[in-house]
Design an enzyme around this catalytic site. Structure first.
Site, PDB file in Angstrom:
ATOM      1  N   GLY A 104      -1.926   8.027  -7.413  1.00 22.06           N
ATOM      2  CA  GLY A 104      -2.608   7.345  -6.331  1.00 22.06           C
ATOM      3  C   GLY A 104      -2.150   7.549  -5.177  1.00 22.06           C
ATOM      4  O   GLY A 104      -1.219   8.561  -4.784  1.00 22.06           O
ATOM      5  N   ASP A 114      -7.959   1.117  -7.382  1.00 20.05           N
ATOM      6  CA  ASP A 114      -7.990   0.493  -5.949  1.00 20.05           C
ATOM      7  C   ASP A 114      -8.874   1.221  -5.384  1.00 20.05           C
ATOM      8  O   ASP A 114      -9.503   0.720  -4.208  1.00 20.05           O
ATOM      9  CB  ASP A 114      -6.845   0.351  -5.364  1.00 20.05           C
ATOM     10  CG  ASP A 114      -5.745  -0.395  -5.965  1.00 20.05           C
ATOM     11  OD1 ASP A 114      -6.140  -1.289  -7.143  1.00 20.05           O
ATOM     12  OD2 ASP A 114      -4.665  -0.441  -6.219  1.00 20.05           O
TER      13      ASP A 114
HETATM   14  N1  LIG Z   1       6.205   6.395   0.678  1.00 19.67           N
HETATM   15  C1  LIG Z   1       6.869   6.826  -0.320  1.00 19.67           C
HETATM   16  N2  LIG Z   1       8.086   7.518  -0.468  1.00 19.67           N
HETATM   17  C2  LIG Z   1       8.594   8.090  -1.406  1.00 19.67           C
HETATM   18  N3  LIG Z   1       7.956   7.710  -2.691  1.00 19.67           N
HETATM   19  C3  LIG Z   1       7.001   7.079  -3.029  1.00 19.67           C
HETATM   20  C4  LIG Z   1       6.356   6.553  -1.756  1.00 19.67           C
HETATM   21  N4  LIG Z   1       5.352   5.872  -2.109  1.00 19.67           N
HETATM   22  C5  LIG Z   1       5.271   5.874  -3.346  1.00 19.67           C
HETATM   23  N5  LIG Z   1       6.157   6.738  -4.017  1.00 19.67           N
HETATM   24  C6  LIG Z   1       6.546   6.895  -5.382  1.00 19.67           C
HETATM   25  O1  LIG Z   1       5.377   7.176  -6.074  1.00 19.67           O
HETATM   26  C7  LIG Z   1       5.336   6.141  -7.085  1.00 19.67           C
HETATM   27  C8  LIG Z   1       3.823   5.701  -7.284  1.00 19.67           C
HETATM   28  O2  LIG Z   1       3.522   5.018  -5.949  1.00 19.67           O
HETATM   29  P1  LIG Z   1       2.691   3.635  -6.446  1.00 19.67           P
HETATM   30  O3  LIG Z   1       3.343   2.753  -6.999  1.00 19.67           O
HETATM   31  O4  LIG Z   1       2.344   3.306  -4.780  1.00 19.67           O
HETATM   32  O5  LIG Z   1       1.448   4.188  -6.980  1.00 19.67           O
HETATM   33  P2  LIG Z   1       0.035   4.891  -6.545  1.00 19.67           P
HETATM   34  O6  LIG Z   1       0.580   6.345  -6.739  1.00 19.67           O
HETATM   35  O7  LIG Z   1      -0.325   4.750  -5.152  1.00 19.67           O
HETATM   36  O8  LIG Z   1      -1.151   4.392  -7.608  1.00 19.67           O
HETATM   37  P3  LIG Z   1      -1.642   2.741  -7.671  1.00 19.67           P
HETATM   38  O9  LIG Z   1      -1.742   2.180  -6.382  1.00 19.67           O
HETATM   39  O10 LIG Z   1      -3.124   3.150  -7.998  1.00 19.67           O
HETATM   40  O11 LIG Z   1      -0.764   2.155  -8.559  1.00 19.67           O
HETATM   41  C9  LIG Z   1       6.103   4.919  -6.446  1.00 19.67           C
HETATM   42  O12 LIG Z   1       6.647   4.420  -7.500  1.00 19.67           O
HETATM   43  C10 LIG Z   1       7.393   6.002  -5.992  1.00 19.67           C
HETATM   44  O13 LIG Z   1       8.274   6.286  -7.043  1.00 19.67           O
HETATM   45  O1  LIG Z   2       1.864  -5.234 -11.039  1.00 21.82           O
HETATM   46  P1  LIG Z   2       1.867  -3.853 -10.685  1.00 21.82           P
HETATM   47  O2  LIG Z   2       1.926  -3.060 -11.997  1.00 21.82           O
HETATM   48  O3  LIG Z   2       2.241  -3.406  -9.707  1.00 21.82           O
HETATM   49  O4  LIG Z   2      -0.072  -3.784 -10.961  1.00 21.82           O
HETATM   50  C1  LIG Z   2      -0.627  -4.509  -9.912  1.00 21.82           C
HETATM   51  C2  LIG Z   2      -1.162  -3.332  -9.039  1.00 21.82           C
HETATM   52  O5  LIG Z   2      -1.737  -2.173  -9.504  1.00 21.82           O
HETATM   53  C3  LIG Z   2      -2.937  -1.919  -9.079  1.00 21.82           C
HETATM   54  O6  LIG Z   2      -3.869  -2.368 -10.190  1.00 21.82           O
HETATM   55  C4  LIG Z   2      -2.950  -0.301  -9.041  1.00 21.82           C
HETATM   56  O7  LIG Z   2      -2.731   0.084 -10.070  1.00 21.82           O
HETATM   57  C5  LIG Z   2      -3.099  -2.949  -7.967  1.00 21.82           C
HETATM   58  O8  LIG Z   2      -4.579  -3.246  -7.790  1.00 21.82           O
HETATM   59  C6  LIG Z   2      -2.270  -4.110  -8.218  1.00 21.82           C
HETATM   60  O9  LIG Z   2      -2.016  -4.683  -6.959  1.00 21.82           O
HETATM   61 MG   LIG Z   3      -1.638   3.185  -4.328  1.00 23.00          MG
END
Ligand SMILES: Nc1ncnc2c1ncn2[C@@H]1O[C@H](COP(=O)(O)OP(=O)(O)OP(=O)(O)O)[C@@H](O)[C@H]1O
Ligand SMILES: O=P(O)(O)OC[C@H]1O[C@](O)(CO)[C@@H](O)[C@@H]1O
Ligand SMILES: [Mg+2]
Length: 392
Positions: A103, A134
């Site tokens: 994401g 999301d």
């Molecule tokens: N600003 C950032 N700088 C460096 N690494 C990041 C940053 N944001 C996210 N990451 C890395 O990417 C991983 C995945 O990001 P995050 O947990 O925000 O999920 P996502 O990819 O947005 O997916 P979702 O929100 O749908 O679960 C994080 O656990 C982290 O390791």
């Molecule tokens: O507790 P976790 O694994 O961070 O998951 C919850 C979050 O992950 C998401 O489902 C995105 O993957 C968000 O909507 C929610 O806040």
């Molecule tokens: Mg995200």
């Protein structure tokens, strides 16, 4: 040219993330060496790699219809020091490309890796594959995973509403809490199947709108008066009194719990019985609710990423461009990481907040089907009961 391609998954899983992985590896494997990263960015920093031999590649195909991220995903605090470690790991194994499925957070990390690789003089192709329930990822019309999660939310709310209607001498208000972080796409989808005014949701609380407190109380009051019950849907990121005290884990706020706070406030004010339910992880993992178009797009996106590798493209995320809504037609395209990151956490746009019908027309091809229940039974429907003498 044969390349060493490293593939990983990061962030929360979805019901179709493995479909993208399977189509991607199927398209890459005949020509390239595929290496998998276990447990997302944590695995990348630790050099936790699996060689994609024939046996493993065959196994990956078996997960095509399985929810969860079969490589392991997770959330992991990645400081600049950790990003550097990831880059050295990639250089060490002489990788030619890194593809991450994730994401908005995942794409931010990819962009940082891109810059750091340039600093250490490593020349790798970097490609992002979108996924998120999301739907808060920029640069794309929508993300794989969202359609199925929206389908889950829309069906569940329609069903729960019929359940609540049956129980209103016992439970008058039900508050259902959705995922979505700071975007209201999922909560907004909850009214997709609503046809009759007795049916919920009677109120949808979005993170994008302020002053919802008063509106929520007014909606409950009106619905209790007209129907004897009220079903509310609230997004986990909706602002409520205690929202500012959210605990932080791995660098991001842990959301969830707003429905329980609202339940207490409503019980105290209206002297009614309420129930708060968090729709929970089923939203992102239910295999029963997978939408056909969502799965199909997840597959096509994987294939497109493989083409980008062959075309030596880098610094791009695969995206979905909607060409037309009716008939539904999309083009699988690409957009730069910069473009994706510029949008930050993409909110539900005002045009959809202010015109829910418009949002549901946009949503229809992603949810993929219709559910039509008959109208709820009403007292005035009963001609027989109103014509007989009642016992004194
Ligand atoms: N600003 C950032 N700088 C460096 N690494 C990041 C940053 N944001 C996210 N990451 C890395 O990417 C991983 C995945 O990001 P995050 O947990 O925000 O999920 P996502 O990819 O947005 O997916 P979702 O929100 O749908 O679960 C994080 O656990 C982290 O390791
Ligand atoms: O507790 P976790 O694994 O961070 O998951 C919850 C979050 O992950 C998401 O489902 C995105 O993957 C968000 O909507 C929610 O806040
Ligand atoms: Mg995200």
């Amino acid at each position: 040219m044969k390349k060493r391609i490293v593939i990983g998954q990061a962030g929360g899983p979805t019901a179709v993330i493995n479909a993208s992985l399977a189509s991607l590896t199927e398209a890459l494997a005949p020509k390239h060496d595929v290496t998998f990263v276990l447990n997302g960015y944590e695995g990348l920093a630790e050099g936790n790699f699996l060689e994609g031999n024939a046996n493993l590649l065959e196994r990956i195909q078996m997960y095509k219809n399985v929810p969860g991220a079969c490589l392991g995903s997770g959330r992991f605090m990645s400081s600049m020091e950790v990003i550097e470690k990831m880059c050295w790991q990639l250089k060490y194994i002489q990788a030619d490309a890194l593809i991450m499925i994730g994401g908005n957070g995942t794409m931010q990390a990819l962009h940082l890796i891109e810059k750091e690789l340039a600093n250490i003089g490593a020349d790798l192709q970097l490609i992002g594959i979108p996924k998120t329930v999301d739907n808060d990822l920029g640069g794309t019309d929508h993300s794989p995973g969202f359609g199925s999660a929206a389908r889950y939310v829309a069906h569940t709310v329609a069903d729960s509403s019929r359940d609540l209607m049956a129980m209103n001498n016992f439970e008058q208000v039900r508050i259902l809490e959705t995922m979505g972080r700071n975007s209201g796409w999922l909560a907004g989808a909850s009214g997709f199947f609503k046809e009759y005014e007795e049916e919920g949701p009677h109120f949808i609380g979005l993170p994008e709108t302020s002053n919802t407190h008063e509106q929520l109380f007014q909606s409950v009051e009106a619905s209790l008066k007209s129907h004897g019950q009220a079903l509310l849907v609230v997004s986990e990121g909706m602002f409520w009194k205690d929202s500012l005290n959210a605990e932080h884990k791995n660098g991001r706020a842990v959301l969830g719990g707003v429905s329980a706070q609202i339940k207490s406030s409503l019980e105290e004010y209206f002297k009614i019985s309420a129930r708060a339910e968090v729709l929970g992880m089923n939203q992102r993992s239910s295999s029963l609710y997978v939408s056909e178009s969502d799965k199909q797009e997840a597959i096509e996106i994987g294939v497109k990423a493989a083409h980008l590798i062959n075309e030596n493209v880098s610094g791009q995320m695969v995206c979905i461009e909607r060409i037309s809504n009716l008939p539904y037609h999309v083009k699988i395209n690409t957009t730069s990481f910069k473009n994706v990151i510029k949008e930050g956490e993409r909110a539900l746009p005002e045009k959809f907040i202010n015109d829910r019908k418009r949002y549901y027309e946009w949503l229809r091809p992603l949810i993929g089907d219709t559910l039509s229940y008959p109208p709820p039974l009403r007292k005035e429907d009963n001609i027989y009961a109103s014509s007989i003498d009642r016992p004194k």
